[in-house]
Design an enzyme around this catalytic site. Structure first.
Site, mmCIF file in Angstrom:
data_model
loop_
_atom_site.group_PDB
_atom_site.id
_atom_site.type_symbol
_atom_site.label_atom_id
_atom_site.label_comp_id
_atom_site.label_asym_id
_atom_site.label_seq_id
_atom_site.Cartn_x
_atom_site.Cartn_y
_atom_site.Cartn_z
ATOM 1 C CB CYS A 16 -4.175 7.797 6.357
ATOM 2 S SG CYS A 16 -3.447 8.127 7.769
ATOM 3 C CD GLN A 52 -2.723 1.557 2.294
ATOM 4 O OE1 GLN A 52 -2.028 1.854 3.261
ATOM 5 N NE2 GLN A 52 -3.907 1.426 2.187
HETATM 6 C C1 LIG Z 1 -1.782 0.778 14.095
HETATM 7 C C2 LIG Z 1 -2.534 0.793 13.054
HETATM 8 C C3 LIG Z 1 -1.888 1.242 11.900
HETATM 9 C C4 LIG Z 1 -2.853 1.466 10.587
HETATM 10 N N1 LIG Z 1 -2.057 1.746 9.493
HETATM 11 C C5 LIG Z 1 -2.725 1.825 8.209
HETATM 12 C C6 LIG Z 1 -2.123 1.979 7.476
HETATM 13 O O1 LIG Z 1 -0.915 2.089 7.015
HETATM 14 N N2 LIG Z 1 -2.996 2.182 5.935
HETATM 15 C C7 LIG Z 1 -4.340 2.016 6.091
HETATM 16 O O2 LIG Z 1 -5.044 2.092 5.158
HETATM 17 N N3 LIG Z 1 -5.056 1.998 7.296
HETATM 18 C C8 LIG Z 1 -4.304 1.810 8.441
HETATM 19 N N4 LIG Z 1 -4.999 1.566 9.596
HETATM 20 C C9 LIG Z 1 -6.291 1.582 9.620
HETATM 21 C C10 LIG Z 1 -6.915 -0.063 9.315
HETATM 22 O O3 LIG Z 1 -6.251 -0.382 8.149
HETATM 23 C C11 LIG Z 1 -8.256 0.027 9.516
HETATM 24 O O4 LIG Z 1 -8.816 0.697 8.160
HETATM 25 C C12 LIG Z 1 -9.053 0.574 10.513
HETATM 26 O O5 LIG Z 1 -8.123 0.323 11.858
HETATM 27 C C13 LIG Z 1 -10.296 -0.024 10.623
HETATM 28 O O6 LIG Z 1 -10.227 -1.411 11.026
HETATM 29 P P1 LIG Z 1 -10.604 -1.915 12.443
HETATM 30 O O7 LIG Z 1 -11.867 -1.748 12.860
HETATM 31 O O8 LIG Z 1 -10.366 -3.650 12.182
HETATM 32 O O9 LIG Z 1 -9.493 -1.850 13.206
HETATM 33 C C14 LIG Z 1 -4.430 1.336 10.560
HETATM 34 C C15 LIG Z 1 -4.860 0.823 11.929
HETATM 35 C C16 LIG Z 1 -4.106 0.654 13.068
HETATM 36 C C17 LIG Z 1 -4.896 0.355 14.147
#
Ligand SMILES: Cc1cc2nc3c(=O)[nH]c(=O)nc-3n(C[C@H](O)[C@H](O)[C@H](O)COP(=O)(O)O)c2cc1C
Length: 659
Positions: free
Chosen positions: A143, A114
């Site tokens: 993001c 990504q």
């Molecule tokens: C520690 C952390 C790092 C993340 N880094 C990214 C990232 O690099 N790129 C991205 O698209 N989303 C990133 N996210 C968002 C997640 O990919 C995801 O979209 C978001 O946490 C919602 O999903 P969840 O409810 O399963 O946590 C990050 C989330 C967390 C918790």
């Protein structure tokens, strides 16, 4: 025609044909094994070692952390080191089809890399440099962090659809692998759908929909909107992954069923439990809280087991794992245990990994921490108190709407002993006061529930009973979960500030009466009577709709939910009346054989319950009064003398307020 703020689809150029022959849409999806269980891109957390661990426990596809294309392509002193830090090529392990780690054979495929970017040329250059190491390249449009705002990327591109189109379309036309996109939803569903279609037209071959808006982050993260995700899935022709609110193993199953998406992506759920997608884990997680023999089949949930396995992977890879990633994972995996053994937090905090060392030397200090943790947890397993749920277990859990069985707590238990991996619920900035889920959330869910009920009633009136049933079921799924634990005295306001207290003492008696009767249910839990009433009505309407369709079995089940399970003399006696009506229908030969056993069991079960309940209600009410006397009443300057127990006509008791 374009709506305000929604550019028309035909205002964007045609998709165009790629320069390289490559698979698209479902052909591409099938070529990578039709992944259903996906680990999200996570900065500093979805690094190679974590990807290997997650795949061992059932993940079908993993994304790399987001790479900033601008930083990745910049050329200055030290830039090659930066690039290797983002995506290591020197050891040829990232993106490798085969990895040999000790005695195990692993892989880093399928893999999607990504990037975030706002410049098509930089994005293309960065993507081209990894295209032979991955299955697709993803563009981050989700993001929401400050850094993305400053750099104008991620979710801050959501206002510039033409730039987004160009970024995606450039990769679609020029890259040798497909381009995929991960994006957030807008408040407006119409806008979300138009946005998704624009992204598809730009050339995205697969998308991930994060069911939260740009503002839903940090303490405002809230519950993800699976309905919006489902609508996007229906609107697009390419594969769609659902993202948001996947915390328990049952959640990804329910998300797949509800959204009808091709796959489900998890970030936080995976970080706290990397075995979330493991299909062999027994589903009844609630049984873990029963003291007794070690439960077979739960190895993959043991904190120590998984922590050691992760350290093994870090030690065996040639590619170094960043110290920050390693530490972050160890804190998250062991979080439940560290909540009990708080002194070990500083031991873990001080542990260092040696990135240039190889093998076990690399993780020595972490291993020492795990040895001590293991010793403590083995002792804990023998103690009876380790199996008792703390009062605030699962207090901040926001259950996704539309779970298949909202009342089944066995798969989403409020309490799991602290040596097992389990989800973490981030407390909201202002902890809720009355219910055990956020008040706003509770209000929102109740509001949705009421709207769906009205739609169900309309369908019922038009004799569309099947449609009515689906509205009533959706409405029931929306309602806040039933409270499971007694709240602490603090929740009742005893700890509130002097200001709030002085306002409360001036509350007029009629308002107090409403507050008190709404807030205290017969079984001593704090709930609002509005939600209870709505739930009863919904089940009753559901039963009526099933009855119209002559689904007798479902009628009995819904009627049971409506009356019997809610308890109380009123509910039980009217449940009995319903059963008697059905018995009459049975005598006319109208109840199918399959439903009769359930009906007659209910007819045997309810009368003795009814006999006991009057006495029990009286006792419970007295018990409630005592609780009130200790907390709520004192808070309002009242005493138990303000209440009177009154026998109801035909049985049961009611509690009356006297001024
Ligand atoms: C520690 C952390 C790092 C993340 N880094 C990214 C990232 O690099 N790129 C991205 O698209 N989303 C990133 N996210 C968002 C997640 O990919 C995801 O979209 C978001 O946490 C919602 O999903 P969840 O409810 O399963 O946590 C990050 C989330 C967390 C918790």
């Amino acid at each position: 025609m374009s709506r305000p703020n929604i550019p028309a689809l035909d205002s964007f150029p045609e998709t165009g044909t790629p320069e390289h022959a490559k698979l698209g849409g479902y052909d591409f999806y099938r070529s990578i094994g039709s992944p259903q269980r996906i680990v999200a891109p996570m900065v500093d957390q979805s690094e190679l070692a974590w990807r290997v661990l997650s795949r061992r426990y059932g993940s079908d596809l993993v994304y790399t952390p987001m790479i900033n294309a601008k930083v990745y392509v910049q050329k200055n002193k030290g830039s090659s080191r930066v690039r290797e830090g983002y995506f290591n090529k020197a050891f040829a392990e990232e993106g490798a089809q085969e990895l040999v780690l000790g005695t195990k054979k692993d892989t880093d495929r399928p893999l999607i890399v990504q990037f975030c970017a706002n410049n098509p040329d930089m994005l293309l250059e960065a993507a081209q440099s990894v295209q032979d190491k991955c299955d697709a390249v993803d563009l981050n449009l989700g993001c929401p962090q400050q850094i993305a705002k400053r750099g104008n990327f991620g979710a801050f591109l959501m206002d510039d659809w033409h730039l987004i189109f160009t970024l995606i379309n450039t990769l679609h036309r020029k890259l040798s692998v497909p381009v995929t996109v991960k994006f957030r939803v807008f408040d407006s569903l119409e806008k979300t759908l138009a946005y998704a279609k624009m992204i598809e037209r730009a050339g995205a071959q697969l998308v991930t929909v994060h069911g939260r808006t740009r503002d839903m982050k940090g303490h405002n993260t809230h519950v993800a909107n699976w309905e919006a995700i489902r609508a996007v899935k229906e609107a697009l022709r390419i594969p769609v992954f659902a993202n948001g609110n996947i915390l328990y193993p049952q959640d990804w199953r329910d998300a797949l069923a509800f959204t009808k998406c091709d796959g489900v992506m998890s970030a936080e759920g995976n970080l706290y439990n990397p075995t979330l997608f493991h299909t062999e884990i027994v589903q009844d997680l609630a049984s873990l809280a029963h003291r007794g023999e070690e439960k077979p089949g739960f190895d993959a949930l043991h904190i120590v087991h998984v922590a050691n396995e992760y350290l093994d992977i870090v030690a065996n890879l040639k590619t170094p794992t960043a110290g920050s990633a390693l530490k972050g994972h160890m804190f998250k995996i062991t979080r439940p245990a560290l909540a009990i053994h708080a002194d070990l937090r500083s031991v873990l905090g001080k542990a260092h990994s040696n990135e240039i060392a190889h093998g076990e030397d690399r993780v020595q200090e972490y291993r020492a921490f795990v040895v001590e943790l293991t010793r403590r947890l083995e002792e804990d397993k023998l103690k009876a108190e380790s199996y008792i749920a703390p009062a605030d277990a699962s207090r901040y859990y926001m259950k996704p709407l539309h779970v298949l069985d909202p009342h089944d707590t066995s798969k989403r238990p409020a309490f799991i002993p602290h040596w097992y991996l389990q989800p973490y619920f981030r407390p909201p900035l202002n902890p809720p006061k009355v219910t055990d889920i956020g008040l706003e959330d509770s209000e929102m869910r109740t509001h949705h529930g009421r709207t769906l009920k009205a739609q169900g009633n309309d369908e019922f009136a038009k004799a569309n009973y099947a449609k009515a049933i689906s509205f009533f079921l959706d409405a029931i799924a929306q309602l806040p979960p039933r409270p499971e634990t007694n709240l602490e005295e603090k929740e009742l306001g005893a700890d509130d500030t002097a200001d709030e207290h002085s306002t409360a003492t001036h509350t007029p008696p009629e308002v107090m009466e409403t507050i008190l009767t709404e807030a205290v249910s017969l079984d001593g839990h704090l709930i609002t009577s509005e939600i209870v009433e709505l739930r009863v009505k919904l089940f009753a309407n559901l039963a009526a709709s099933h009855l119209k369709l002559e689904h007798y079995e479902e009628t009995i089940k819904a009627a049971t939910e409506a009356k019997e399970r809610l308890g109380g003399w009123n509910h039980l006696s009217s449940a009995l009346e319903d059963y008697k009506r059905l018995e009459k229908l049975d005598k006319e030969g109208r109840v199918p054989k399959a439903s009769r056993a359930e009906l007659y069991a209910a007819l045997r079960r309810v009368p003795p319950l009814l006999e006991n309940v009057s006495e029990k209600e009286k006792k419970e009410m007295m018990g409630n009064l005592k609780t009130l006397g200790n907390s709520f009443l004192g808070y309002f300057g009242l005493s138990t003398d303000n209440f009177q127990m009154q026998e109801q006509e035909g049985g049961g008791y009611s509690l009356n307020f006297v001024r």
